[in-house]
Write a protein that holds these residues in place. Structure first.
Motif, PDB file in Angstrom:
ATOM      1  N   GLN A  64      34.040 -88.773  38.862  1.00 52.40           N
ATOM      2  CA  GLN A  64      34.410 -89.205  40.223  1.00 52.40           C
ATOM      3  C   GLN A  64      33.300 -88.828  41.196  1.00 52.40           C
ATOM      4  O   GLN A  64      33.443 -87.903  42.000  1.00 52.40           O
ATOM      5  CB  GLN A  64      35.754 -88.586  40.602  1.00 52.40           C
ATOM      6  CG  GLN A  64      36.886 -89.169  39.764  1.00 52.40           C
ATOM      7  CD  GLN A  64      38.208 -88.480  40.024  1.00 52.40           C
ATOM      8  OE1 GLN A  64      38.647 -87.643  39.246  1.00 52.40           O
ATOM      9  NE2 GLN A  64      38.831 -88.816  41.132  1.00 52.40           N
ATOM     10  N   ILE A  65      32.208 -89.574  41.087  1.00 55.35           N
ATOM     11  CA  ILE A  65      31.024 -89.272  41.896  1.00 55.35           C
ATOM     12  C   ILE A  65      30.540 -90.489  42.669  1.00 55.35           C
ATOM     13  O   ILE A  65      29.392 -90.532  43.123  1.00 55.35           O
ATOM     14  CB  ILE A  65      29.877 -88.707  41.022  1.00 55.35           C
ATOM     15  CG1 ILE A  65      29.555 -89.641  39.854  1.00 55.35           C
ATOM     16  CG2 ILE A  65      30.224 -87.310  40.517  1.00 55.35           C
ATOM     17  CD1 ILE A  65      28.353 -89.182  39.011  1.00 55.35           C
ATOM     18  N   ALA A  66      31.393 -91.499  42.843  1.00 53.27           N
ATOM     19  CA  ALA A  66      31.010 -92.654  43.654  1.00 53.27           C
ATOM     20  C   ALA A  66      30.795 -92.209  45.099  1.00 53.27           C
ATOM     21  O   ALA A  66      31.318 -91.179  45.535  1.00 53.27           O
ATOM     22  CB  ALA A  66      32.105 -93.721  43.595  1.00 53.27           C
ATOM     23  N   ILE A  81      19.006 -96.351  44.970  1.00 53.07           N
ATOM     24  CA  ILE A  81      18.693 -95.523  43.801  1.00 53.07           C
ATOM     25  C   ILE A  81      19.725 -94.403  43.698  1.00 53.07           C
ATOM     26  O   ILE A  81      19.802 -93.537  44.574  1.00 53.07           O
ATOM     27  CB  ILE A  81      17.262 -94.958  43.903  1.00 53.07           C
ATOM     28  CG1 ILE A  81      16.241 -96.102  43.965  1.00 53.07           C
ATOM     29  CG2 ILE A  81      16.973 -94.015  42.737  1.00 53.07           C
ATOM     30  CD1 ILE A  81      14.802 -95.658  44.231  1.00 53.07           C
ATOM     31  N   ASP A  82      20.530 -94.422  42.620  1.00 50.13           N
ATOM     32  CA  ASP A  82      21.650 -93.475  42.499  1.00 50.13           C
ATOM     33  C   ASP A  82      21.983 -93.251  41.016  1.00 50.13           C
ATOM     34  O   ASP A  82      23.131 -93.363  40.604  1.00 50.13           O
ATOM     35  CB  ASP A  82      22.862 -94.043  43.261  1.00 50.13           C
ATOM     36  CG  ASP A  82      23.975 -93.020  43.416  1.00 50.13           C
ATOM     37  OD1 ASP A  82      23.704 -91.811  43.307  1.00 50.13           O
ATOM     38  OD2 ASP A  82      25.122 -93.440  43.652  1.00 50.13           O
ATOM     39  N   ALA A  83      20.966 -92.944  40.214  1.00 53.53           N
ATOM     40  CA  ALA A  83      21.196 -92.753  38.771  1.00 53.53           C
ATOM     41  C   ALA A  83      20.800 -91.335  38.374  1.00 53.53           C
ATOM     42  O   ALA A  83      21.215 -90.379  39.018  1.00 53.53           O
ATOM     43  CB  ALA A  83      20.429 -93.821  37.990  1.00 53.53           C
ATOM     44  N   ASP A  84      20.031 -91.186  37.297  1.00 54.45           N
ATOM     45  CA  ASP A  84      19.562 -89.864  36.872  1.00 54.45           C
ATOM     46  C   ASP A  84      18.438 -89.438  37.816  1.00 54.45           C
ATOM     47  O   ASP A  84      17.389 -90.070  37.889  1.00 54.45           O
ATOM     48  CB  ASP A  84      19.119 -89.891  35.411  1.00 54.45           C
ATOM     49  CG  ASP A  84      18.158 -91.027  35.092  1.00 54.45           C
ATOM     50  OD1 ASP A  84      18.285 -92.108  35.725  1.00 54.45           O
ATOM     51  OD2 ASP A  84      17.251 -90.835  34.266  1.00 54.45           O
ATOM     52  N   LYS A  85      18.694 -88.341  38.528  1.00 48.81           N
ATOM     53  CA  LYS A  85      17.801 -87.935  39.618  1.00 48.81           C
ATOM     54  C   LYS A  85      16.423 -87.501  39.103  1.00 48.81           C
ATOM     55  O   LYS A  85      15.440 -87.552  39.836  1.00 48.81           O
ATOM     56  CB  LYS A  85      18.436 -86.817  40.435  1.00 48.81           C
ATOM     57  CG  LYS A  85      19.920 -87.003  40.751  1.00 48.81           C
ATOM     58  CD  LYS A  85      20.218 -88.310  41.440  1.00 48.81           C
ATOM     59  CE  LYS A  85      21.720 -88.508  41.639  1.00 48.81           C
ATOM     60  NZ  LYS A  85      22.060 -89.888  42.025  1.00 48.81           N
ATOM     61  N   ALA A  86      16.356 -87.072  37.838  1.00 42.67           N
ATOM     62  CA  ALA A  86      15.076 -86.633  37.268  1.00 42.67           C
ATOM     63  C   ALA A  86      14.041 -87.749  37.323  1.00 42.67           C
ATOM     64  O   ALA A  86      12.841 -87.487  37.426  1.00 42.67           O
ATOM     65  CB  ALA A  86      15.284 -86.161  35.832  1.00 42.67           C
ATOM     66  N   LEU A  93      17.818 -93.573  48.693  1.00 39.37           N
ATOM     67  CA  LEU A  93      18.086 -92.644  47.587  1.00 39.37           C
ATOM     68  C   LEU A  93      19.300 -91.806  47.930  1.00 39.37           C
ATOM     69  O   LEU A  93      19.347 -91.197  49.014  1.00 39.37           O
ATOM     70  CB  LEU A  93      16.918 -91.676  47.396  1.00 39.37           C
ATOM     71  CG  LEU A  93      15.767 -92.051  46.500  1.00 39.37           C
ATOM     72  CD1 LEU A  93      14.715 -92.727  47.322  1.00 39.37           C
ATOM     73  CD2 LEU A  93      15.202 -90.814  45.840  1.00 39.37           C
ATOM     74  N   ASP A  94      20.247 -91.717  47.009  1.00 45.06           N
ATOM     75  CA  ASP A  94      21.421 -90.866  47.212  1.00 45.06           C
ATOM     76  C   ASP A  94      21.138 -89.466  46.677  1.00 45.06           C
ATOM     77  O   ASP A  94      20.254 -89.257  45.841  1.00 45.06           O
ATOM     78  CB  ASP A  94      22.625 -91.474  46.475  1.00 45.06           C
ATOM     79  CG  ASP A  94      23.957 -90.840  46.896  1.00 45.06           C
ATOM     80  OD1 ASP A  94      24.025 -90.242  47.992  1.00 45.06           O
ATOM     81  OD2 ASP A  94      24.933 -90.966  46.139  1.00 45.06           O
ATOM     82  N   ASN A  95      21.884 -88.507  47.205  1.00 47.74           N
ATOM     83  CA  ASN A  95      21.950 -87.145  46.639  1.00 47.74           C
ATOM     84  C   ASN A  95      20.627 -86.400  46.703  1.00 47.74           C
ATOM     85  O   ASN A  95      20.231 -85.751  45.727  1.00 47.74           O
ATOM     86  CB  ASN A  95      22.449 -87.202  45.184  1.00 47.74           C
ATOM     87  CG  ASN A  95      23.690 -88.040  45.030  1.00 47.74           C
ATOM     88  OD1 ASN A  95      23.675 -89.075  44.358  1.00 47.74           O
ATOM     89  ND2 ASN A  95      24.766 -87.643  45.660  1.00 47.74           N
ATOM     90  N   VAL A  96      19.949 -86.465  47.840  1.00 43.43           N
ATOM     91  CA  VAL A  96      18.654 -85.789  47.941  1.00 43.43           C
ATOM     92  C   VAL A  96      18.773 -84.336  48.422  1.00 43.43           C
ATOM     93  O   VAL A  96      17.751 -83.663  48.578  1.00 43.43           O
ATOM     94  CB  VAL A  96      17.663 -86.558  48.852  1.00 43.43           C
ATOM     95  CG1 VAL A  96      17.392 -87.958  48.311  1.00 43.43           C
ATOM     96  CG2 VAL A  96      18.145 -86.625  50.292  1.00 43.43           C
ATOM     97  N   ALA A 110      33.380 -85.560  52.363  1.00 41.39           N
ATOM     98  CA  ALA A 110      34.266 -85.401  51.216  1.00 41.39           C
ATOM     99  C   ALA A 110      33.497 -85.084  49.939  1.00 41.39           C
ATOM    100  O   ALA A 110      34.045 -84.504  49.004  1.00 41.39           O
ATOM    101  CB  ALA A 110      35.108 -86.659  51.032  1.00 41.39           C
ATOM    102  N   LYS A 111      32.213 -85.469  49.868  1.00 37.98           N
ATOM    103  CA  LYS A 111      31.402 -85.159  48.681  1.00 37.98           C
ATOM    104  C   LYS A 111      30.575 -83.904  48.877  1.00 37.98           C
ATOM    105  O   LYS A 111      29.596 -83.689  48.161  1.00 37.98           O
ATOM    106  CB  LYS A 111      30.508 -86.344  48.317  1.00 37.98           C
ATOM    107  CG  LYS A 111      31.286 -87.485  47.667  1.00 37.98           C
ATOM    108  CD  LYS A 111      30.387 -88.571  47.133  1.00 37.98           C
ATOM    109  CE  LYS A 111      29.668 -88.156  45.861  1.00 37.98           C
ATOM    110  NZ  LYS A 111      28.743 -89.222  45.401  1.00 37.98           N
ATOM    111  N   GLY A 112      30.969 -83.051  49.838  1.00 35.39           N
ATOM    112  CA  GLY A 112      30.262 -81.792  50.026  1.00 35.39           C
ATOM    113  C   GLY A 112      29.022 -81.955  50.881  1.00 35.39           C
ATOM    114  O   GLY A 112      28.964 -82.822  51.761  1.00 35.39           O
TER     115      GLY A 112
HETATM  116 MG    MG Z   1      25.148 -90.634  44.134  1.00 37.06          MG
END
Ligand code: MG
Ligand code: SAH
Ligand code: DHB
Length: 224
Positions: A40-42, A140-145, A166-169, A211-213
């Motif tokens: 659940q990371i959408a 871009i929202d896949a494997d961050k590596a 880019l998500d989750n930076v 909600a996703k921190g």
């Molecule tokens: Mg993401």
């Protein structure tokens, strides 16, 4: 969990109910993703609406997404495109892609959006071989590596004026650790360095809570 998380949840609940309420189709996409055991990371509905607005601001006709999951962000993006628009979403997991394809069909987006299964670093050269029209927005929202590789591919597949997101930076702040051995942090720092130093890119990164921190987005504009 942060002591502020409850407050961030409350504010996200308020913003989302006011400004980006989900509908039956989006709720069903999350429900079926969860039922199929997908993580659940959408993006949140507020973030999905941001992607939707960014695609509209771009006047986007074409979108490339790297990392489909159950297609939740895909639906938000696809809904910003004209009827003859095109969205290609790359997903490593055949199971995730199957759930996403069903969710996109239920959303009526199956004519606009297509999910391609496989490691994105294999799908991207195949896509480039097709000489597609330049993408107006890349999410871009896949494997961050592999984030730096994805930004390089995004540059090859876009035009002057395209937008790369880019998500989750931020990932709870771990991004600031220059000595981190976490491949996700290393990959994302390399992507940000590329945005900073490449002559055809200019960008920024913004921290977010919700909600996703505690996380954030980077935005980069492709220059001529
Ligand atoms: Mg993401
Ligand atoms: N964009 C989605 C969330 C994506 S989660 C949303 O917000 O709704 C990240 C996804 O990237 C997962 O489904 C994972 O399977 C996929 N992924 C991981 N590594 C990948 C790779 N090498 N190539 C393509 N997809 C990958
Ligand atoms: C994770 C991945 C994401 O794309 C995200 O938005 C949140 C979390 C993860 O892999 O934990």
């Amino acid at each position: 969990m942060s002591g502020s998380q409850q407050l961030w949840d409350d504010v996200d609940d308020y913003f989302i109910s006011q400004l980006s309420p989900d509908d039956d189709t989006l709720r069903a996409a999350l429900r079926d993703s969860e039922a199929a055991g997908l993580p659940q990371i959408a993006v949140t509905a507020a973030q999905g609406k941001l992607l939707h607005l960014l695609a509209q601001l771009q006047g986007a006709r074409t979108v490339l997404e790297i990392g489909t999951l159950g297609g939740y962000s895909t639906i938000w993006l696809a809904r910003a495109l004209p009827e003859d628009g095109r969205l290609i979403s790359l997903e490593y997991s055949a199971k995730h892609a199957e759930v996403a394809t069903r969710n996109l069909a239920r959303a009526g987006m199956d004519r606009v959006a297509e999910v391609r299964v496989g490691p994105a670093l294999e799908s991207l050269p195949k896509l480039a071989d097709e000489n597609p029209a330049p993408f107006d927005l890349v999410f871009i929202d896949a494997d961050k590596a592999n984030n730096a590789h994805y930004v390089e591919w995004a540059l090859r597949l876009t035009r002057a004026g395209s937008l790369i997101v880019l998500d989750n930076v931020v990932r709870g702040g771990r991004i600031a650790d220059a000595g981190s051995g976490d491949p996700d942090v290393v990959g994302t720092r390399a992507a940000l360095e590329l945005i900073a130093t490449h002559p055809r890119l200019t960008g920024t990164a913004i921290q977010t809570v919700g909600a996703k921190g505690y996380d954030g987005f980077a935005l980069a504009r492709v220059l001529g």
